[in-house]
Design a protein around this motif. Sequence first.
Motif, PDB file in Angstrom:
ATOM      1  N   VAL A 196       0.853  -1.179   0.000  1.00  0.00           N
ATOM      2  CA  VAL A 196       0.000   0.000   0.000  1.00  0.00           C
ATOM      3  C   VAL A 196       0.890   1.230   0.000  1.00  0.00           C
ATOM      4  CG1 VAL A 196      -1.775   1.255   1.244  1.00  0.00           C
ATOM      5  CG2 VAL A 196      -1.770  -1.242   1.275  1.00  0.00           C
ATOM      6  N   GLU A 197       0.653   2.098  -0.948  1.00  0.00           N
ATOM      7  CA  GLU A 197       1.479   3.294  -1.056  1.00  0.00           C
ATOM      8  C   GLU A 197       0.592   4.532  -1.022  1.00  0.00           C
ATOM      9  OE1 GLU A 197       5.052   5.016  -3.879  1.00  0.00           O
ATOM     10  OE2 GLU A 197       3.573   3.683  -4.738  1.00  0.00           O
ATOM     11  N   THR A 198       0.963   5.485  -0.217  1.00  0.00           N
ATOM     12  CA  THR A 198       0.212   6.736  -0.161  1.00  0.00           C
ATOM     13  C   THR A 198       0.716   7.659  -1.264  1.00  0.00           C
ATOM     14  OG1 THR A 198      -0.077   6.488   2.220  1.00  0.00           O
ATOM     15  CG2 THR A 198      -0.434   8.680   1.285  1.00  0.00           C
ATOM     16  N   LEU A 199      -0.160   7.988  -2.196  1.00  0.00           N
ATOM     17  CA  LEU A 199       0.240   8.834  -3.323  1.00  0.00           C
ATOM     18  C   LEU A 199       0.226  10.304  -2.939  1.00  0.00           C
ATOM     19  CD1 LEU A 199      -1.684   7.081  -6.234  1.00  0.00           C
ATOM     20  CD2 LEU A 199       0.600   6.595  -5.355  1.00  0.00           C
ATOM     21  N   ALA A 202      -1.110  13.067   0.505  1.00  0.00           N
ATOM     22  CA  ALA A 202      -1.860  13.406   1.717  1.00  0.00           C
ATOM     23  C   ALA A 202      -1.862  14.929   1.806  1.00  0.00           C
ATOM     24  CB  ALA A 202      -1.218  12.790   2.958  1.00  0.00           C
ATOM     25  N   VAL A 249      -2.553  15.509  -7.156  1.00  0.00           N
ATOM     26  CA  VAL A 249      -1.349  14.769  -7.535  1.00  0.00           C
ATOM     27  C   VAL A 249      -1.399  14.363  -9.009  1.00  0.00           C
ATOM     28  CG1 VAL A 249      -2.337  12.566  -6.767  1.00  0.00           C
ATOM     29  CG2 VAL A 249       0.142  12.837  -6.874  1.00  0.00           C
ATOM     30  N   ALA A 250      -0.244  14.417  -9.670  1.00  0.00           N
ATOM     31  CA  ALA A 250      -0.142  13.993 -11.073  1.00  0.00           C
ATOM     32  C   ALA A 250       0.276  12.521 -11.118  1.00  0.00           C
ATOM     33  CB  ALA A 250       0.871  14.857 -11.815  1.00  0.00           C
ATOM     34  N   ILE A 251      -0.521  11.731 -11.801  1.00  0.00           N
ATOM     35  CA  ILE A 251      -0.232  10.303 -11.962  1.00  0.00           C
ATOM     36  C   ILE A 251       0.542  10.132 -13.277  1.00  0.00           C
ATOM     37  CG2 ILE A 251      -1.236   8.006 -12.098  1.00  0.00           C
ATOM     38  CD1 ILE A 251      -1.984   9.369  -9.513  1.00  0.00           C
ATOM     39  N   PRO A 252       1.692   9.469 -13.247  1.00  0.00           N
ATOM     40  CA  PRO A 252       2.473   9.357 -14.481  1.00  0.00           C
ATOM     41  C   PRO A 252       1.812   8.445 -15.513  1.00  0.00           C
ATOM     42  CG  PRO A 252       3.554   8.191 -12.696  1.00  0.00           C
ATOM     43  CD  PRO A 252       2.372   8.868 -12.099  1.00  0.00           C
ATOM     44  N   ARG A 295      -7.665   3.923  -3.139  1.00  0.00           N
ATOM     45  CA  ARG A 295      -8.602   4.257  -2.071  1.00  0.00           C
ATOM     46  C   ARG A 295      -8.459   5.740  -1.768  1.00  0.00           C
ATOM     47  NH1 ARG A 295      -9.247   1.841   4.107  1.00  0.00           N
ATOM     48  NH2 ARG A 295     -11.284   2.798   4.485  1.00  0.00           N
ATOM     49  N   THR A 343      -6.537  11.837   1.549  1.00  0.00           N
ATOM     50  CA  THR A 343      -5.434  10.950   1.183  1.00  0.00           C
ATOM     51  C   THR A 343      -5.857  10.088   0.009  1.00  0.00           C
ATOM     52  OG1 THR A 343      -6.093   9.146   2.670  1.00  0.00           O
ATOM     53  CG2 THR A 343      -4.553  10.781   3.550  1.00  0.00           C
ATOM     54  N   GLN A 393      -4.501   6.430  -1.662  1.00  0.00           N
ATOM     55  CA  GLN A 393      -3.580   5.304  -1.544  1.00  0.00           C
ATOM     56  C   GLN A 393      -3.766   4.365  -2.722  1.00  0.00           C
ATOM     57  OE1 GLN A 393      -4.763   3.774   2.300  1.00  0.00           O
ATOM     58  NE2 GLN A 393      -3.015   4.752   3.286  1.00  0.00           N
ATOM     59  N   MET A 420       6.154   9.608  -9.702  1.00  0.00           N
ATOM     60  CA  MET A 420       5.322  10.509  -8.951  1.00  0.00           C
ATOM     61  C   MET A 420       5.091  10.032  -7.528  1.00  0.00           C
ATOM     62  SD  MET A 420       2.519   8.504  -8.666  1.00  0.00           S
ATOM     63  CE  MET A 420       1.396   9.678  -7.978  1.00  0.00           C
ATOM     64  N   ARG A 467       5.600   8.863  -3.756  1.00  0.00           N
ATOM     65  CA  ARG A 467       6.437   9.482  -2.734  1.00  0.00           C
ATOM     66  C   ARG A 467       7.389   8.470  -2.098  1.00  0.00           C
ATOM     67  NH1 ARG A 467       2.528  12.127   1.299  1.00  0.00           N
ATOM     68  NH2 ARG A 467       4.363  13.251   1.994  1.00  0.00           N
ATOM     69  N   ILE A 488       6.794   6.072  -0.163  1.00  0.00           N
ATOM     70  CA  ILE A 488       6.457   5.780   1.220  1.00  0.00           C
ATOM     71  C   ILE A 488       5.399   4.702   1.195  1.00  0.00           C
ATOM     72  CG2 ILE A 488       7.054   8.059   2.096  1.00  0.00           C
ATOM     73  CD1 ILE A 488       4.130   8.791   1.961  1.00  0.00           C
ATOM     74  N   TRP A 489       5.168   4.094   2.329  1.00  0.00           N
ATOM     75  CA  TRP A 489       4.214   3.016   2.360  1.00  0.00           C
ATOM     76  C   TRP A 489       3.489   3.025   3.685  1.00  0.00           C
ATOM     77  CZ3 TRP A 489       9.468   2.576   2.403  1.00  0.00           C
ATOM     78  CH2 TRP A 489      10.043   2.062   3.563  1.00  0.00           C
ATOM     79  N   VAL A 490       2.428   2.260   3.700  1.00  0.00           N
ATOM     80  CA  VAL A 490       1.627   2.167   4.915  1.00  0.00           C
ATOM     81  C   VAL A 490       2.333   1.246   5.905  1.00  0.00           C
ATOM     82  CG1 VAL A 490      -0.576   1.441   5.880  1.00  0.00           C
ATOM     83  CG2 VAL A 490      -0.499   2.589   3.663  1.00  0.00           C
ATOM     84  N   GLY A 537       1.586  16.627   7.142  1.00  0.00           N
ATOM     85  CA  GLY A 537       0.972  15.806   6.109  1.00  0.00           C
ATOM     86  C   GLY A 537       0.974  14.323   6.438  1.00  0.00           C
ATOM     87  N   VAL A 539      -0.155  11.003   8.068  1.00  0.00           N
ATOM     88  CA  VAL A 539      -1.495  10.631   8.512  1.00  0.00           C
ATOM     89  C   VAL A 539      -1.422   9.364   9.356  1.00  0.00           C
ATOM     90  CG1 VAL A 539      -3.792   9.914   7.763  1.00  0.00           C
ATOM     91  CG2 VAL A 539      -2.561  11.672   6.477  1.00  0.00           C
ATOM     92  N   PHE A 546      -8.994   9.374  11.934  1.00  0.00           N
ATOM     93  CA  PHE A 546      -8.130   9.779  10.833  1.00  0.00           C
ATOM     94  C   PHE A 546      -7.456  11.077  11.285  1.00  0.00           C
ATOM     95  CE2 PHE A 546      -8.018  11.121   6.200  1.00  0.00           C
ATOM     96  CZ  PHE A 546      -7.434   9.972   5.700  1.00  0.00           C
TER      97      PHE A 546
END
Lengths: 183, 180
Positions: A7-10, A12, A35-38, A49, A178, A180, B1, B3, B5-7, B45, B47, B101
């Motif tokens: 799971v990656e947060t694109l 927040a 956010v810009a999606i490539p 999500r 957010t 994800q 694009m 970041r 990072i991950w959950v 930022g 979360v 949240f």
Amino acid sequence: VGRQTWVETLIAAEIGGPSVGTLGTSSCLPPAARVAIPSNFFDVGMALRIQATGQVTTAAFGSGGTGEFFVTLGGNTVFDSLPIAFGTNLGGPGRNFLLDILLTCRTIGPASFMGQGTWINSVGPGSNGPALGQTIDLLPWNSPPAVGGTFDSTFAAQLDLLFAKTVGTGTLLINEYTVQAIN
Amino acid sequence: MARQIWVETVTTSEIDGPTLTAIGAASMLPNAAKSTFPAATFDVGKVLRITATGRVSTVITTPGTLQFDVRLQGNIVFDSLAITPDPSAAYVTVGWYLEIFLTCRAIGTTGNFFGAGKFACTDLAGQPAGPPKGALVAMLPFNTTAGVGANFDSTNPNQFDMFFTQTVATGSLTMHQLAV
């Protein structure tokens, strides 16, 4: 068996969005959260999500108007909540809401998502007042789920969340947001 | 694009929290679930998503109120405010589901979070007088516009904790599951 994905947060949002108060459709995100999606980011089965919290204000929403959320990619609407009829229990400032949308990529190239979600608040048609427990509105509202509009996944595209309302008074404000990629 | 990072799961609970029956605020977590965030963990930022489940009991007519808060090193960074249970019936060990949240809005010695959430349970005011009764959802903070919580010092380590407050001694609450 794991798929070796995570799971990656694109994105927040670090700040709240603009106060959306006019008739018509406009973004409810702060610019930095769009956010810009490539290009070629999506695969069939990839799911996004989108979660947001916020507030709606003034009693005007309870006078017969509707509110509608759109998820857009490159300006193409890939998910439409359809117009949510607001009830009569708003009557005051800053009624909190929670929005949760799950989008699963069904096609790429001329791409599309299947999308469903929930909207919890005290202004929906079946909701109680803000001092009571609320019911949950399922999205798309009052309609069978279906894949959304197409977009070209071979190009980069900005992801945005828009809101439209049909009465000229009242405001909507995103507080938290957010996105994800869940696989 | 992305970041890059991950959950990440910060903590879960392997056991139930204590069964809380007394009036007042008390931690609803077992000690082992009170994990500590190292100094400078948070960025603006970032979360946190807190999910907890459990059971609650309240009496008819005078059930009091239910209130959850999230604490970092004793500072209340999120407060659900007092939630009104259903006064029209007694509830015995009915399930609940809590999700909060929190988005970091400031760091430093005056760090804070913007917070919102939901508490789902059949024991909430707004139920019909008789069955069938589906679960309702209380928007948090309850009956109040959401905002940032109290400050905490993000430059120091911060122990995570969650408290529950009840206003009558006739009810009880137990947390079964936690994921942060």
